[in-house]
Design a protein around this motif. Structure first.
Motif, PDB file in Angstrom:
ATOM      1  N   UNK A  34      -8.051 -15.500 -41.771  1.00 43.46           N
ATOM      2  CA  UNK A  34      -9.332 -15.603 -41.077  1.00 43.46           C
ATOM      3  C   UNK A  34      -9.239 -14.815 -39.776  1.00 43.46           C
ATOM      4  N   UNK A  35     -10.351 -14.710 -39.097  1.00 46.82           N
ATOM      5  CA  UNK A  35     -10.329 -14.025 -37.809  1.00 46.82           C
ATOM      6  C   UNK A  35      -9.627 -14.890 -36.761  1.00 46.82           C
ATOM      7  N   UNK A  36      -8.946 -14.228 -35.834  1.00 47.46           N
ATOM      8  CA  UNK A  36      -8.283 -14.931 -34.741  1.00 47.46           C
ATOM      9  C   UNK A  36      -9.012 -14.749 -33.416  1.00 47.46           C
ATOM     10  N   UNK A  37     -10.094 -14.003 -33.408  1.00 52.09           N
ATOM     11  CA  UNK A  37     -10.910 -13.808 -32.206  1.00 52.09           C
ATOM     12  C   UNK A  37     -12.376 -13.841 -32.622  1.00 52.09           C
ATOM     13  N   UNK A  38     -13.253 -13.861 -31.634  1.00 54.22           N
ATOM     14  CA  UNK A  38     -14.665 -14.049 -31.908  1.00 54.22           C
ATOM     15  C   UNK A  38     -15.218 -13.054 -32.911  1.00 54.22           C
ATOM     16  N   UNK A  39     -16.121 -13.524 -33.754  1.00 58.81           N
ATOM     17  CA  UNK A  39     -16.853 -12.674 -34.689  1.00 58.81           C
ATOM     18  C   UNK A  39     -18.060 -12.104 -33.945  1.00 58.81           C
ATOM     19  N   UNK A  40     -18.116 -10.806 -33.805  1.00 58.64           N
ATOM     20  CA  UNK A  40     -19.204 -10.157 -33.059  1.00 58.64           C
ATOM     21  C   UNK A  40     -20.466 -10.005 -33.899  1.00 58.64           C
ATOM     22  N   UNK A  41     -20.292  -9.464 -35.115  1.00 54.30           N
ATOM     23  CA  UNK A  41     -21.445  -9.178 -35.963  1.00 54.30           C
ATOM     24  C   UNK A  41     -21.091  -9.488 -37.410  1.00 54.30           C
ATOM     25  N   UNK A  42     -22.133  -9.634 -38.220  1.00 56.19           N
ATOM     26  CA  UNK A  42     -21.970  -9.843 -39.646  1.00 56.19           C
ATOM     27  C   UNK A  42     -22.941  -8.929 -40.382  1.00 56.19           C
ATOM     28  N   UNK A  43     -22.727  -8.758 -41.674  1.00 57.25           N
ATOM     29  CA  UNK A  43     -23.639  -7.975 -42.509  1.00 57.25           C
ATOM     30  C   UNK A  43     -23.601  -8.496 -43.930  1.00 57.25           C
ATOM     31  N   UNK A  44     -24.699  -8.331 -44.660  1.00 59.23           N
ATOM     32  CA  UNK A  44     -24.753  -8.728 -46.070  1.00 59.23           C
ATOM     33  C   UNK A  44     -25.341  -7.585 -46.887  1.00 59.23           C
ATOM     34  N   UNK A  45     -24.916  -7.488 -48.149  1.00 63.37           N
ATOM     35  CA  UNK A  45     -25.469  -6.471 -49.030  1.00 63.37           C
ATOM     36  C   UNK A  45     -26.802  -6.951 -49.595  1.00 63.37           C
ATOM     37  N   UNK A  46     -27.520  -6.067 -50.261  1.00 65.95           N
ATOM     38  CA  UNK A  46     -28.863  -6.382 -50.726  1.00 65.95           C
ATOM     39  C   UNK A  46     -28.871  -7.474 -51.791  1.00 65.95           C
ATOM     40  N   UNK A  47     -27.819  -7.558 -52.596  1.00 66.14           N
ATOM     41  CA  UNK A  47     -27.744  -8.583 -53.644  1.00 66.14           C
ATOM     42  C   UNK A  47     -27.130  -9.874 -53.142  1.00 66.14           C
ATOM     43  N   UNK A  48     -26.753  -9.911 -51.884  1.00 65.00           N
ATOM     44  CA  UNK A  48     -26.168 -11.112 -51.280  1.00 65.00           C
ATOM     45  C   UNK A  48     -24.892 -11.565 -51.985  1.00 65.00           C
ATOM     46  N   UNK A  49     -24.121 -10.608 -52.437  1.00 63.53           N
ATOM     47  CA  UNK A  49     -22.810 -10.934 -53.008  1.00 63.53           C
ATOM     48  C   UNK A  49     -21.751 -11.047 -51.929  1.00 63.53           C
ATOM     49  N   UNK A  50     -21.875 -10.179 -50.905  1.00 63.53           N
ATOM     50  CA  UNK A  50     -20.799 -10.058 -49.935  1.00 63.53           C
ATOM     51  C   UNK A  50     -21.291 -10.261 -48.508  1.00 63.53           C
ATOM     52  N   UNK A  51     -20.403 -10.807 -47.707  1.00 63.56           N
ATOM     53  CA  UNK A  51     -20.590 -10.915 -46.264  1.00 63.56           C
ATOM     54  C   UNK A  51     -19.452 -10.157 -45.606  1.00 63.56           C
ATOM     55  N   UNK A  52     -19.781  -9.303 -44.648  1.00 62.15           N
ATOM     56  CA  UNK A  52     -18.758  -8.594 -43.901  1.00 62.15           C
ATOM     57  C   UNK A  52     -18.839  -9.024 -42.447  1.00 62.15           C
TER      58      UNK A  52
END
Length: 965
Positions: A41-59
C-alpha cells in the motif's frame, strides 16, 4: 488531535507553492540502489486518483514516489508504477490519470527537476508497467492531470503561476497552453463534449471551449482560493471547492455565472475543497479538511440543492480526491493514506488503508531506554495501541507494562527554553525565533541529557541546535518527524516519521544508523541498516527492497531484500550498531565474533533476480480449456542466465508447463508456455530463476467457465500426508525435554480424525525419540516428497531442538542422535527440509516448535534459536509453504506439566478439534487457525510467547480441517 490533522492537511497543500528547496543536481538519475519500504500500500498521502471508463481500475499517486493500480471491485493491487527517483522530493507523484480505455497511466509531480531543472510527465503501459513515453520541458511541478472523455487530450495543471497545458495524446505534442495565471493551479476537468474548466489560487475559475480558447474567466464567490472543479455530467453546471472555506459553489457550465451555494451552513470550519458529481448528476459530493467524527464526505441530493448528509467514509485525514463510478458509487483517496469505494448511502464497499503505524500526537507515549536500544511507541494516533520493541531481543511486546527505565524526551532545561514548537512555523529558543526554512513546520523537540543541545523535528528535517541556536547538523526526513527522543547516554537520537518508520541517528553528526518499520498489523516488522543489513519477523523481509533507476526514459525496477537474503540477513550486525555507532565497525565485530570471513562488499546489480511480467491472458480472463497458453516477458539484468521458469496454481505446482527453454541471458525476452490448469477459478503465478535468486511472482486471476468433469479426480477430496517428528529423550542428556514426543503424537492423532471428513485418506509417518534419527528423518522427508501429488496436502510437524550455525547462521534440526561437536554430520540441515518443500506437488503446511533451551522459572522452555530466516525462506513464493511457528525472534517456547504439551501444540490441537472454527462455518482454515493459535498461546503463556504464521502471497486461504462435533 483535530488541530494537528487540520494543520497537516493545510501544510501538504501549501508546500507545493513554496520556492524550490536548494539541493544539488545531477544530469542523470542515480544508479545506486535505493532502499525503500514496500508493504503493498502507499506509505505517504495519496494526492490524486483516476478511474478508467469501464470502472475496472483505480490508479493512485502518492508522495511515496509510486503510482499504483488497483482492481476497483476488490481493492486488489494489480501493478506498481515506479518512475526514476532520487533523494528528497525527486519522484514524488502529485498527480495521476488513467486513459478512458484503461491502457495508459500518466503521472507526474516533482519529477525530473533534480536532473534537468524541468519537470516530466511519465506515461506507463497499464498491462506491463513499462514506461512508454516521457514528456519534458514542463516549467513546474505537475499538480493535476486529466484525460478528455474521448482520450484524445491530456490537460495539465502546473505549480506557481505557470497555468495549464493541453497535449494531444496520439503524438504527445502540445495543443494549447495558457500561462496567464496569477498563482498555482490544482484543479481541472473536462466536460463530456470536450470543454475544459480550471481552478487557480489566483481566485479565478477559467472555462475553455473545445479548441481550448478561453471563453470565460470569473472570480469564485465561495472563497478566495479555488482548489478543485467538476463538470456536471450534462456539462451545464460546474461545482467548485475552495481551500479557504467550507463553501461549495455551483456555476453555469456555459459562462461561469453564479447559480447557487449548496447548504454548508453547519460546516463552519476547515474546508470542503474537493468536489465531484455522481455519475448521473443527481448528487453532489464534497470533502477536504472538514472534521467531524473523522473526515466525512458530504452529499447533497437534487444536484446540490438538497440538505447535506455526512457520509462517514472512515478517513482520519484530509480527503484529497473524489470521483464518480457508473453504478452510482464514488471512489475517494485520502492523506491517511487510503482509498475506498462508497455507496450513495455511505456503505463502505471497499477500503484499502495504509500499513503504517500512525505516530501523530504521541507526545506522552514515545519513550526510549538509556542506550536507545528499546523503544515504546503507539500504533495509532495519540499513542493508542502501545508497543515496546527491543533491538537486542527483536521482540514486539503489545500493551507493555509500565517500564520505569524508559524515558520520555526532555523538553525543558536550565539553558534551553523552547516555546511555540508544537505545530507552528516559528519555534523560539529563549524567546528568539530559530532559523529554519520558510513554511517549514515544527512538530517535535528533545533536549540532550547534558542540556547543551536539542533536536527539532519538522515536516522536512531533523535539526540539531546548540543552546545558542546555532545549527550543528540537519538531515532530511522521509516524512513528518512526529516525535524525537535522545538516549540517556547522549549517543543517539530516535525519531518517529510519517512514513511509519522509527529511525536512529548518531548524535555527533546526524548519521543514520538503523531504521525500524512496524507494520500496523501489530506483529510484522523489519529492522535494517542504511546499507541493507536486516532482520525481519517471519514473512516480513518483503517489506523493504532495492529501487534501481534505469535512466530517465525507463521504469525503475524493485527487488525485495529477501531476494538477497544470503548476503543481507544479518541480525548479528544489527545487535552491534548501538555499541559501535558505526555500520562498518558493527559488521567487522559481528564477523569476528561468529568466526566469519570478512564479507566483501557485494554489488547488488551483479546479482539481480529476473523480473517476470505476464502479457497474456489478462487478469480476470475467463477460460474453458484445461491448457492455457501464457505469454510472458522476462527481464534479466544479471549476467547469469535464466535457470528455471515455474508456473504455480494457487501458490503450488499443478502440473508441468511446456514451451520454456530457460536459456535467457542478459536481455528482455518474450516466452510462451503452456500450463495445464484445474477446472475452477484460480490464481496463476509465474516465477523465473537465475543462479542468484528467484523473481517476484507475477500473478493473475483466471476464471473457469468451461464444463466441469464431475468424474474428474480434481473434484475428489484430497489425501493428507503427515510426517510428524518429536524428540524429548535425546542421547545427549543435556538436551532432554518433556513433551515434544507427546506433541508430535497428539498432533498426528488429531489429524487422523480428519479421515473421511476433509480428507479421503490420511497417511502418517510418526517419528519420536529413538525413532527420530537423522537417517529416519531424511527417509521421512523423501517419503512425503515422493507420495504427495498436486491434489494432496502435505504436513510436516517438527518438535525438538533446533540451532543456528554460528558461522553461517544456517538452521539445523537436531535428531535424537545429534552431536553438537559434529553438527553438519549429525543434524538435519535446513537445505534438506527446503528441498523437500520445493519438490512437493500439493499444498505444503509446516508446524515448527524447535526453539528449546533450559529450565526457566520452573517451566521447560523451548527457545533461543532464531528461526526467522528459516520461516522466511520456506514461505518465499518460489517455495510456497505455509509455516506455523511456535514463537518469533529470540522468544522461548514454553511447555508446562499442567498442559502435558508445549503451549503451541496445546493450542494447535484445540484449534484443529474445532475451536478454530471462529466463523462457525464448519471449517478450519489457515487464517482462522492462525488467529486462534496466536490468541490462545498468548493466553496460556501470559504474553511471554508469540506464535506466528506466514503464508506466501500466492497461496490463498484454504481449509485444513473440519470441526469434530
Amino acid at each position: 488531535m483535530k488541530i494537528s490533522r487540520l494543520l497537516f492537511g493545510f501544510i501538504i497543500q501549501a508546500y507545493l507553492i513554496i520556492p524550490f528547496i536548494i539541493q544539488s543536481y545531477a544530469s542523470e538519475p542515480t544508479k545506486d540502489p535505493i532502499l525503500r519500504i514496500e508493504n503493498g500500500t502507499h506509505t505517504a498521502l495519496i494526492r490524486r486518483i483516476g478511474v478508467d471508463d469501464e470502472n475496472r481500475f483505480l490508479v493512485t499517486s502518492s508522495d511515496d514516489k509510486t503510482a499504483r493500480l488497483f482492481e476497483i471491485s476488490s481493492g486488489r493491487l494489480v501493478k506498481i508504477f515506479r518512475p526514476p527517483i532520487d533523494e528528497g522530493n525527486e519522484g514524488k507523484l502529485y498527480s495521476v490519470a488513467i486513459s478512458p480505455d484503461g491502457e495508459t497511466i500518466a503521472c507526474g509531480g516533482w519529477s525530473g527537476y533534480t536532473w534537468e531543472e524541468i519537470h516530466y510527465i511519465y506515461f506507463f503501459d497499464r498491462r506491463t508497467g513499462r514506461m512508454k513515453k516521457r514528456l519534458t520541458d514542463l516549467p513546474n511541478v505537475i499538480n493535476h492531470l486529466s484525460f478528455s472523455k474521448d482520450g484524445k487530450f491530456l490537460a495539465v495543471s502546473l505549480g506557481r503561476n505557470n497555468g495549464v497545458r493541453i497535449y494531444r495524446t496520439y503524438d504527445y505534442t502540445l495543443e494549447k497552453e495558457d500561462n496567464d495565471y496569477g498563482a498555482v493551479s490544482y484543479g481541472l476537468d473536462f466536460s463530456y463534449d470536450g470543454r475544459l474548466v480550471t481552478a487557480s489560487y489566483d481566485g479565478f475559475i477559467r472555462l475553455y471551449d473545445k479548441k481550448f480558447n478561453l471563453i470565460s474567466k470569473e472570480k469564485g464567490q465561495g472563497g478566495l482560493q479555488p482548489f478543485q472543479v467538476s463538470f456536471h455530467p450534462n456539462g451545464r453546471k460546474i461545482a467548485v471547492g475552495f481551500v479557504d472555506t467550507t463553501k461549495v459553489e455551483v456555476l453555469s457550465g456555459k459562462d461561469l455565472s453564479h447559480l447557487y451555494f449548496p447548504d454548508s451552513s453547519s460546516f463552519n470550519s476547515d474546508n470542503l475543497s474537493v468536489v465531484a458529481w455522481s455519475y448521473n448528476g443527481r448528487n453532489l459530493y464534497a470533502g477536504g479538511m472538514y472534521y467531524h467524527n473523522g473526515k466525512p464526505i458530504i452529499k447533497w441530493d437534487d444536484e446540490g440543492k438538497g440538505s447535506p448528509v455526512e457520509l462517514l467514509c472512515g478517513a482520519d485525514d484530509t480527503i484529497m480526491h473524489i470521483l464518480p463510478l457508473k453504478n452510482g458509487d464514488i471512489v475517494f483517496g485520502t492523506c491517511d493514506p487510503y482509498f475506498g469505494v462508497l455507496t450513495p448511502n455511505g456503505e463502505k464497499k471497499v477500503l484499502v488503508g495504509s500499513s503504517n503505524a500512525d505516530f501523530r500526537d504521541n507526545f506522552d507515549g514515545f519513550k526510549i531506554s538509556y542506550d536507545g536500544s528499546v523503544v515504546q511507541f503507539g500504533y495509532k494516533v495519540w499513542g493508542e495501541s502501545p508497543c515496546k520493541f527491543s533491538i537486542e531481543d527483536r521482540n514486539l511486546e503489545l500493551n507493555p507494562k509500565f517500564d520505569p527505565s524508559l524515558m520520555l524526551p526532555i523538553t525543558t532545561s536550565k539553558k534551553i527554553n523552547i516555546t511555540d514548537w508544537k505545530y507552528t512555523y516559528n519555534p523560539k529558543l529563549n524567546g528568539k525565533e530559530l532559523a529554519i526554512e520558510q513554511y517549514e513546520y515544527s512538530r517535535s523537540i528533545a533536549i540532550s541529557p547534558d542540556g547543551e543541545t536539542f533536536i527539532l523535528g519538522t515536516d522536512w528535517r531533523l535539526r540539531l541546535f546548540d543552546a545558542y541556536g546555532n545549527e550543528k547538523w540537519s538531515v532530511p526526513g522521509p516524512g513528518v518527524a512526529w516525535g524525537v527522543n535522545i538516549s540517556g547516554n547522549g549517543n543517539v537520537a530516535v525519531a518517529t516519521f510519517g512514513d511509519g518508520t522509527i529511525r536512529w541517528f548518531r548524535m555527533k553528526d546526524g548519521k543514520e544508523l538503523l531504521i525500524f518499520f512496524p507494520h500496523n498489523n501489530q506483529k510484522s516488522w523489519v529492522l535494517w541498516t542504511p546499507a541493507g543489513y536486516y532482520d525481519a519477523s517471519p514473512g516480513s523481509d518483503e517489506l523493504i527492497g532495492w529501487h534501481l533507476n534505469n535512466g530517465k526514459d525507463k521504469e525503475a525496477d524493485f527487488y525485495p531484500v529477501s531476494r538477497f537474503r544470503n548476503v543481507y540477513y544479518r541480525p548479528d550486525v544489527l545487535s552491534k550498531i548501538l555499541d559501535t555507532l558505526d555500520e562498518e565497525k558493527a559488521l567487522i565485530a559481528a564477523n569476528k565474533e561468529a568466526g566469519r570471513k570478512q564479507q566483501v562488499a557485494t554489488d547488488i546489480k551483479k546479482m539481480l533476480p529476473p523480473i517476470v511480467t505476464i502479457l497474456s491472458p489478462e487478469n480476470g480472463t475467463e477460460i474453458s480449456n484445461s491448457e492455457v497458453l501464457v505469454k510472458i516477458a522476462i527481464k534479466n539484468q544479471s549476467e547469469s542466465p535464466i535457470t528455471a521458469i515455474k508456473a504455480l496454481i494457487d501458490g503450488r505446482p499443478f502440473s508441468n508447463q511446456r514451451g520454456v527453454l530457460p536459456s535467457i541471458s542478459k536481455n528482455n525476452n518474450i516466452q510462451e508456455i503452456k500450463v495445464n490448469v484445474p477446472q475452477k477459478d484460480f490464481e496463476l503465478a509465474i516465477i523465473a530463476e537465475n543462479q542468484f535468486s528467484a523473481s517476484e511472482p507475477d500473478v493473475i486471476n483466471l476464471k473457469w467457465k468451461g464444463r466441469v468433469n464431475t468424474e474428474s479426480n480434481s473434484i475428489l477430496k484430497p489425501k493428507l500426508y503427515l510426517l510428524s517428528i518429536g524428540i524429548s529423550r535425546y542421547e545427549n542428556k543435556e538436551l532432554l525435554l518433556d513433551y515434544p514426543a507427546k506433541d508430535a503424537t497428539d498432533f498426528a492423532n488429531v489429524m487422523k480424525t480428519q479421515k473421511n471428513r476433509l480428507y479421503r485418506d490420511i497417511s502418517v509417518k510418526l517419528l519420536t525419540n529413538e525413532q527420530a534419527t537423522k537417517g529416519e528423518i531424511l527417509d521421512g522427508l523423501d517419503w512425503i516428497g515422493k507420495e504427495t501429488t498436486h491434489r494432496d496436502v502435505a504436513m510436516l510437524f517438527l518438535a525438538g531442538h533446533g540451532l543456528n550455525d554460528p558461522r553461517s547462521g544456517v538452521y539445523y534440526f537436531l535428531p535424537v542422535n545429534a552431536n553438537l561437536d559434529k553438527v553438519m554430520r549429525t543434524c538435519v540441515a535446513f537445505s534438506d527440509i527446503k528441498t523437500t518443500v520445493e519438490s512437493l506437488a500439493g499444498k505444503a503446511v509446516l508446524f515448527v516448535d524447535t526453539c528449546h533451551s533450559g529450565n526457566v522459572m520452573g517451566n521447560k522452555t523451548r527457545g533461543t534459536v532464531d528461526i526467522n530466516a528459516f520461516v522466511n525462506e520456506l514461505t518465499s513464493a518460489e517455495n510456497g509453504a505455509v509455516v506455523f511457528a511456535s514463537s518469533t525472534g529470540r522468544q522461548v517456547s514454553l511447555e508446562n506439566e499442567k498442559w502435558k504439551n508445549g503451549a503451541f501444540t496445546k493450542a494447535l490441537v484445540e484449534g484443529i478439534t474445532g475451536k478454530a472454527d471462529l466463523l462457525d462455518k464448519g471449517k478450519i482454515t489457515i487464517n482462522t487457525l492462525d488467529v486462534y493459535i496466536s490468541e490462545r498461546v498468548k493466553e496460556l503463556t501470559s504474553g511471554k510467547q508469540t506464535p506466528t504464521t506466514n503464508k506466501p502471497s500466492t497461496v490463498p486461504d484454504f481449509p485444513i480441517a473440519v470441526p469434530i462435533r
